[in-house]
Design a protein around this motif. Structure first.
Motif, PDB file in Angstrom:
ATOM      1  N   SER A  43      38.853 -83.131 -66.952  1.00 50.62           N
ATOM      2  CA  SER A  43      40.046 -82.321 -66.676  1.00 50.62           C
ATOM      3  C   SER A  43      40.242 -81.874 -65.234  1.00 50.62           C
ATOM      4  O   SER A  43      41.277 -82.097 -64.642  1.00 50.62           O
ATOM      5  N   HIS A  49      42.738 -94.816 -67.113  1.00 53.16           N
ATOM      6  CA  HIS A  49      44.093 -94.306 -67.303  1.00 53.16           C
ATOM      7  C   HIS A  49      44.385 -93.376 -66.136  1.00 53.16           C
ATOM      8  O   HIS A  49      43.487 -93.019 -65.365  1.00 53.16           O
ATOM      9  N   ASP A  96      42.490 -86.299 -63.592  1.00 53.84           N
ATOM     10  CA  ASP A  96      41.033 -86.230 -63.395  1.00 53.84           C
ATOM     11  C   ASP A  96      40.385 -87.606 -63.240  1.00 53.84           C
ATOM     12  O   ASP A  96      39.200 -87.692 -62.934  1.00 53.84           O
ATOM     13  N   HIS A  97      41.178 -88.684 -63.405  1.00 51.71           N
ATOM     14  CA  HIS A  97      40.625 -90.035 -63.252  1.00 51.71           C
ATOM     15  C   HIS A  97      41.154 -90.740 -61.997  1.00 51.71           C
ATOM     16  O   HIS A  97      40.740 -91.853 -61.692  1.00 51.71           O
ATOM     17  N   ASP A 121      38.881 -91.814 -71.557  1.00 47.96           N
ATOM     18  CA  ASP A 121      39.145 -90.695 -72.464  1.00 47.96           C
ATOM     19  C   ASP A 121      39.545 -91.262 -73.824  1.00 47.96           C
ATOM     20  O   ASP A 121      40.430 -92.115 -73.902  1.00 47.96           O
ATOM     21  N   HIS A 181      40.640 -86.272 -76.882  1.00 48.41           N
ATOM     22  CA  HIS A 181      39.193 -86.350 -76.619  1.00 48.41           C
ATOM     23  C   HIS A 181      38.378 -86.335 -77.900  1.00 48.41           C
ATOM     24  O   HIS A 181      38.796 -85.784 -78.919  1.00 48.41           O
ATOM     25  N   HIS A 221      32.479 -86.318 -69.858  1.00 48.58           N
ATOM     26  CA  HIS A 221      33.758 -85.601 -69.838  1.00 48.58           C
ATOM     27  C   HIS A 221      33.527 -84.164 -70.294  1.00 48.58           C
ATOM     28  O   HIS A 221      34.271 -83.619 -71.125  1.00 48.58           O
TER      29      HIS A 221
HETATM   30 ZN   LIG Z   1      39.954 -87.135 -68.487  1.00 56.20          ZN
END
Ligand SMILES: [Zn+2]
Ligand SMILES: [Zn+2]
Length: 294
Positions: free
Chosen positions: A11, A68, A72-73, A174, A232, A254
């Motif tokens: 996140s 994706h 956060d990625h 995720d 998640h 994660h």
């Molecule tokens: Zn994530």
């Protein structure tokens, strides 16, 4: 191959005294194949330090796979120094977003528009290529294959299987396992359950007997009750999948940004009691900086 976990937080980055042990950077995995090819999965804030480390090896060729495009990625990418330096070659792979009808270049470039960042994507000096991936179609890097599989999340998310030198590694990105949206008494229950079971079986076969896997386990099963549909998995859902697929080493990642080191210690102590290492199954918390050697 060697897999280094460069960011294991979900996140948002959470620096500070309570996240020193497990790490506060968001998702990034560095993979070095036996032929020394460089593969990176996701460009969360963990990619910043990776880029600084790679500067010592310039020029570099890096194959970056994006699971994706949630923040956060991808939020570390504008701070990934090799992108700014001529002579480096950065091959970026990801999905075409069918909802917003944008490919991976368009989405990544958008976060470098002037309203978000002072340097535009078009000003980067490395040789950058972008490739939209199709599910199930592998990318070949030397003798290594990287194959995407579609996994349930609120945006199109690819999990990646990396096969190299007879070793198999898997990362979910995720992933929230599909569950039946009907009550057992409803008409649609049986048909929907068939679909869920089929999807779970496809994923199980895809990762079957993986030597190691890193999976999204942001929630406890108690927390999940109010977080359904947020995209998640839980500790237990990951472990169930890994055991069914006979995965040898499972790393849970994660970590929720609210989770302190002490809380993660307690959670994993409990999990190790419930799911002891046996029958060739080893469970570990993902920790920033650790290496998985396959
Ligand atoms: Zn994530
Ligand atoms: Zn996400």
């Amino acid at each position: 191959m060697i897999i280094r976990l460069r960011g294991v937080r979900g996140s948002i980055p959470v620096p500070g005294p309570n996240t020193v042990k497990y790490g506060g950077n968001t998702t990034c995995l560095e993979i070095i194949t036996d032929e020394k090819e460089k593969i990176v999965i996701d460009s969360g804030s963990g990619i910043r330090q990776l880029g600084l480390d790679q500067m010592a090896e310039m020029p570099v060729t890096v194959n970056l796979f994006i699971t994706h495009t949630h923040w956060d990625h991808i939020q570390g990418l504008p701070f990934y120094t090799p992108l700014f330096v001529p002579g480096n070659k950065i091959n970026i792979y990801g999905a075409f977003d069918p909802v917003y009808r944008k490919d991976i270049r368009e989405i990544l470039a958008a976060q470098m528009e002037y309203c978000y960042f002072p340097v535009r994507e078009s000003e980067l000096n490395a040789d950058i290529t972008y490739t939209s991936l199709q599910e199930g179609e592998p990318v070949v890097i030397g003798s290594t294959q990287v194959t995407p599989i579609l996994l349930n999340h609120p945006v199109l998310n690819y999990g990646y299987k990396i096969e190299s030198n007879n070793k198999k590694f898997f990362f979910t990105g995720d992933y929230e396992p599909a569950t039946n949206i009907y009550d057992e008494a409803d008409d649609g229950y049986a048909l929907y359950q068939e679909m869920v079971d089929k999807q779970n079986e496809i994923i199980t076969q895809f990762i079957y007997e993986a030597d190691a896997a890193v999976m999204d386990a942001q929630y406890t099963k108690e927390e999940y009750v109010t977080k359904k549909g947020w995209g998640h998995g839980t500790y237990d859902s990951c472990i169930a999948l890994a055991k069914k697929a006979k995965v040898k080493q499972l790393f849970l990642t994660h970590h929720d940004p609210t989770r302190t080191d002490d809380q993660l210690d307690t959670i994993f102590d409990d999990l190790k009691n419930t799911y002891p290492d046996e029958d060739g199954f080893i469970l570990s918390p993902a920790k920033e900086g650790i290496e998985i050697v396959l």
